[in-house]
Structure formats: structure tokens, C-alpha cells
Design a protein around this motif. Sequence first.
Motif, PDB file in Angstrom:
ATOM      1  N   PRO A 265     -46.898 -30.856 -68.865  1.00  0.00           N
ATOM      2  CA  PRO A 265     -46.856 -29.391 -68.857  1.00  0.00           C
ATOM      3  C   PRO A 265     -45.488 -28.854 -69.254  1.00  0.00           C
ATOM      4  O   PRO A 265     -44.459 -29.537 -69.085  1.00  0.00           O
ATOM      5  CB  PRO A 265     -47.183 -29.043 -67.398  1.00  0.00           C
ATOM      6  N   ALA A 411     -48.103 -29.994 -74.036  1.00  0.00           N
ATOM      7  CA  ALA A 411     -48.764 -29.721 -72.761  1.00  0.00           C
ATOM      8  C   ALA A 411     -50.269 -29.588 -72.944  1.00  0.00           C
ATOM      9  O   ALA A 411     -51.035 -29.734 -71.991  1.00  0.00           O
ATOM     10  CB  ALA A 411     -48.197 -28.439 -72.148  1.00  0.00           C
ATOM     11  N   CYS A 445     -50.363 -32.327 -64.095  1.00  0.00           N
ATOM     12  CA  CYS A 445     -50.589 -30.899 -64.355  1.00  0.00           C
ATOM     13  C   CYS A 445     -50.713 -30.122 -63.052  1.00  0.00           C
ATOM     14  O   CYS A 445     -50.191 -29.007 -62.920  1.00  0.00           O
ATOM     15  CB  CYS A 445     -51.847 -30.716 -65.202  1.00  0.00           C
ATOM     16  N   GLU A 449     -48.063 -27.216 -61.586  1.00  0.00           N
ATOM     17  CA  GLU A 449     -48.701 -25.897 -61.652  1.00  0.00           C
ATOM     18  C   GLU A 449     -47.837 -24.889 -60.907  1.00  0.00           C
ATOM     19  O   GLU A 449     -47.635 -24.987 -59.702  1.00  0.00           O
ATOM     20  CB  GLU A 449     -50.095 -25.964 -61.032  1.00  0.00           C
ATOM     21  N   ARG A 610     -56.776 -28.820 -67.453  1.00  0.00           N
ATOM     22  CA  ARG A 610     -56.622 -29.676 -68.628  1.00  0.00           C
ATOM     23  C   ARG A 610     -57.943 -29.992 -69.312  1.00  0.00           C
ATOM     24  O   ARG A 610     -58.011 -30.142 -70.541  1.00  0.00           O
ATOM     25  CB  ARG A 610     -55.907 -30.977 -68.227  1.00  0.00           C
TER      26      ARG A 610
END
Length: 755
Positions: A265, A411, A445, A449, A610
Motif C-alpha cells: 500500500p 499498491a 493491506c 489501512e 484488494r
Amino acid sequence: MHAKNLLMSDCQPITHAAKDKDGVWRDPHDLADHLRAVAGLASQHASRFNGADWAHLAGLWHDLGKYRPRFQHYIRQASGFEADAHIKGEAGKAPHSTAGALLACDRFGMAGRVFAYLIAGHHAGLYDWFGGLDVRLDSKDSRDEFDEALTQQPPADILGHGAFVPDLRAMPGGKDGFALWVRMLFSCLVDADFLDTESYMDFDKSMQRGDWANVQNLLEQFDQFMTRKTSAADPTPVNLLRADILQQCREKAQDAPGLFSLTVPTGGGKTLSSMAFALEHAKRYNKRRIIYVIPYTSIIEQTADIFRSIFGDAVVEHHSNAEADPDKENHKSRLACENWDAPVVVTTNVQFFESLFAAKTSRCRKLHNIVDSVVVLDEAQLLPPEFLQPILDVLNLLTRHYGVTVVLSTATQPALCTREYFDAKNNMRGLDNVREIMHNPDALCLALERVKVRLPDDWSISLGWDALAKEISERDSVLAIVNRRKDARELWQRMPEGTLHLSALMCGEHRSQIIRQIKARLQDGILTRVISTQLVEAGVDVDFPVVYRALAGLDSIAQAAGRCNREGRLLQGEVVVFIPPQPAPPGQLRKAEDACRSVLYDHTGKPLERALFAGYFEKLYHACNLDAQGISKLLEVDGKTFAVNFRSAAEKFKLIQDEDSAPVIVRYRGLDGSDETVEKLLNTLKKDGPERWLMRKLQRYIVTIHCREVMRLLAQGDVEEAIPGLFVQVSDWLYDEKLGISLDGLPRSSYVCVV
């Protein structure tokens, strides 16, 4: 001493003649010595892909036509080496690049056409066969050149080909790889020709080449840099994750060469981690260099500066704006831009891929130095869909046959695997066997976040600029990203005083200063509101608590989210997706927007999870013609004639279609209006003309706009043509210190805030 007395013999065939620094004629450059030297260098270049014998013979025969008396007269006259040299009936250039091509065709039949492409094109560039090279080889002038050269009885070792018998079965990639193989051999030949000529004509310049640090040295420098960096970093959750990503990259680098993906990411440290992978992999598998490929010129300088702070002058920055900051270049790095012989090359998608499909000698010259390298494709999701199929084809050939390892770093990994449909024209020959570097991208991910994405409540209702400006103005620090330059101005006009603006209508120097100002204000906790086009999304490391994004492709929304709570200082950042008053313009942007709507409409999970991206990219690519210019067809080889359309393919493979645009030098005087740099540069341009160093500096002050707008401004007297094709701002009102170049004719006083 008279120049003629310097001849080793009256009939010595020469290829070049030059004076030394004192103006005294040096011994001429012997033609046979040149042919042997080029053959040796070309053979050395091509040995890494088993093309040494082909390249060696091409080198021996590439200047065979220079044995003809007409050329020998010409070279003496043109150089001034023999003042009384003359040619009956015509004093001028003597073509010399088809004799060797004809010799190859006579000796080897159809296989000789491979050499014909190389030799006949080593000055003018690769030809199309039909209507190009076939016509040239069949002409009486070419046959005369051949006959005249051979009557001079060149040395037997030049004319001979020893035990070499062309065997096309050893061609890398078979029929599908023919065009790239020829371009690789062509690169070996033209670079060898340049280098040997340079060693004679400018020995001092030649001696400045090479002598680079090796991969082991670079890895040691990198390790030292990372030790200092990590020891000084706070042990925040984000920094701990970055350290783990770095370690995973080092470990995965031991895997066999080929195709890799790095799915991290935004804000996870991809730039340094991908370099760690590249260096470790290069050390493990004896790769010669790292080529870091970036989608936008607007961010290449930032990445190059990072690497330069680690590796010093081992980094070469090569792109259309490479001349933007000549203080970062030395003579050695400028030379390396010609053939990419540096250990670290930072370049753009345009420079990298257009070179791989080029026909011109200057663009092809670097190709053989891509062999046995590690290529990192940064922001791989931005590979242009309309050229995606030929790009995927060439990446497959490079990884399978030329020792290249490719890393797709992003990402939001695009869906690049092979796909077949009922309608075969929608099929995609993809990248298969791509290995992911991260152990668990999904978990990563989730761990990184840092934002909550709010989608529109009603996808059919747009938000007007007035309402949007009112909502954004209630935020202390906020970034709003829109799809068009016009949209950015519309929204900015409605914002409170002090709102900053970013778009491609601002020159590079202006944008860089605004981005530095944004970073400083955010760092100091000063209220910062910014309206920008999508140029801020890739690689611009800003960190806002709130980001608004006009509906666009899902990957663009993810990139916008990467500018929000980037360092994880907040519990959660906020990303607001809104429907703008007008949809994206027709074309790729509209298709990306439609694919995003299709994926997110009625989706109840997280908008940027994702798993959504594979479906998004599949829908996007299915809606696009992945070879809109027919490049693959143009580069198909006819098995009976070996005909390939090299030149036509090169002319059509343009990632940026700039035929309808023109550059304008604007009079940007800095944020406070007192910087006189551009005025001094323009005065020098007027006085001395377009010298190379000067044009490099002026790049920072260029804005590219549509030709029709330039013609309108020219007719109004707002710009003038400084040199053919380059325009300069004349009127004071044309460039606004906040918005950049003004195409609507409104002076800055006419912009009013309605909030």
C-alpha cells in the motif's frame, strides 16, 4: 605540416580525420582498424544474449562502403584533411551503408536480410522492409556502392566470415522474438560504432565513460544508508511495517530471476524496499544494473534524488526533462544517458518503452544495456491500456530470453495474466508466473489501512462546484483532486483566499515550489487547502487528514487515498469520493470511471479492499483496445521474406501523443514574484541562441498546451516564437502566479471567491 604528409600511405582507406587540441592533424582513423574494433565491441555487447557472432560480422561489414573511392575523396574534403581532394561531377556525401548489407544478402540469402537491417540502418535507423529497405537495396546506386567498394580489395579478414553460418533457430523467442532480437543486435552495432568513433574523435570524452561502482559497492552503500535511516526512525506501527516489508524484499531477492510483483500500500516504503530487492537480486544473479521506471516526469526527480543521496553519481536520471536541473548532471552522467551504461538508471515509462520499440539509432543505442538488468516498474497500474499488449509481449521476451528480472511495484496490482474470451480479439497475452514478493499482501493491506472511504449515497447525483467548495472550505486541511485542469480552476475559483492550486498548466518549477510549500505547511500544522489534478497522486509524498476525490478509476481513488493519513498519525483519515458536475472526458479516463462504477456499485464491503482490483482491471482492459496502434501486427515477421515494419511501428508507438501540442516558456518569477532566473535565461537565449545547457534550464519553465491555443495566443500577441516550434510568453497577464498559464483570457483580478 601539410595534412597530406600525415597520411600513412597515399591510398590508405580512412574512416575519420581530426585535429588535436593544438590544431595539428592526427594520424587518420584507419578504416580496417575501425571495422575490427566495432566488430569486437559489438560482439562483446551481444555475447550476453548469444548474438556475438551476428554482431561481430555486422561490425566488420557496417562501413564496407567506405572503401569506395568516392567516400575516400569525400572524407578528406569534408574534414579538410586534403584540401585539394575532389570528385568529378559532384562534391558531396558518399553513401556507404548498403555495401555491407548487399554483401550479406549475396552471401547468406534470406538470412542476410538480418544483417541488411542492421548495416543499412546504422545511420538512418531501422527501415521497414517493403517500400523501404527493399527499394534501397535494389537501387543502382546501392549496387554501384557495393561494386566500387569491393574493387578496392578490402582485407581478407574483413570480407571473410570464417566458420560462421547464420542459424536462425538460435534466435531468442523464435518468430515472435525476431523484431526485438534485431533491435538488440542493432543496439550492439550502433553503440559500438559510436564508442569507437568517439575514442578517435574525442579521446578525453571517451575516457570519462565507464568506471562505475559495481553492484556489491552499491549494496554496501545502501545498507549503510538504511542502517542510519532505521536507527533514527521512531518505532511507530507504520515504521515497523516498513522494516518488515524491507526484510521480505531482501529475502525474496534470492529467488530465481523472472517476473515479480511487489504489492505494498501507498506509504509502505516501496521505493527503498524495491531497491533493496533489486540490489540483492543483482548481487545474487550477477545482474549488471538496476533500471527504475517511473510513469511521470513530475515525480522522477524526487525518486532520483533519493537514490542519488545513497549512491551519488552512480545514478543517471534520463527522461525528456532530464536537462531540467543540470546541476545534478556531470559530463559522465550525460554520456551515460546515451547508452545507459550506469549501474542505476532512473527513467520514465515513455523513455523506457518507446526505446524498446524505437527505430532511430539514438533511441535504440541503449537497448543492449537492458540485458541482464533488474527493471522495477513503479506504479505498474499506470501502464497505458492502449499499448498494453505490445508492452506485455516485450516484457515476456526480456524476462525469458535476455536475463531481465521485472518487478511490478504498486499498491494496486493490475490484472496482467493471460485471458481468453469467446471473441478472440479481446484476448490478452499476459504475464504469467508472476511471483509476489510479500508473504501476505492482504494482511499487509489491512495493517496499513489508515483511511475510511466514503462513497456517494446516490451514484446518479453530481455535486456542484459551489456545494463542493462550501463543504471543502469547512475543513481545516484538505486535498481535493479532480479529473481535468478546467475542473481544478472551476473549484479553486470558489475557494477561500489562500487555497493552493496544482495542475499541468503550471510550469515544473512552479509546481515544485508549491509542493514544497504544501509539505512545509502540513509539517508545521498550518491550515492547508489544495485543489489539484491527478498529478498529485503518484509519488508526491503529502499527508492530508482529509482527501476529496472526483469519481475516477479505482486505482486513482486508491492513489488519492495514499495522500491521506500517510504516516498514520491519525486514528483514521477520511477519503470522500464525489460525483463531479461533468463526467471524465471520453477515452481512457471515462472507461476507468465506468469500470469503477461497475465494481463499486452495490458493493457493501470496503471500497479499496484488494480483491476488487483484479475485477476492476479486467473490466477496464476488456473495454479497451490493448493494441490500438496495431504495433504487434507491424512487428510480425513474414517468414518468407523476413519483412518487418520497424519504422512504422516506432512512429506509432508514442505513449504521449504530442503532435497537437506546443511548448511555451512562461515568465514565472517565483512565489514572491522576485525571481529573475527565467528573464536571465531568456536574455541569454536571445543573445546566444539555443545552446544545450540553456535549453535544459529552460525546461523548468515550459508549459505544453494545444497548438490551436498557441496559435490564438500568437495572433493576439501574447506569445512569440523564440526559435522554430518554441514559444515564449510576452503579455504579463498570460501566466497567473496561482493558476499557471491562462487559456480563458481572464486576468487574475476576475477570479472571485463565492464562499
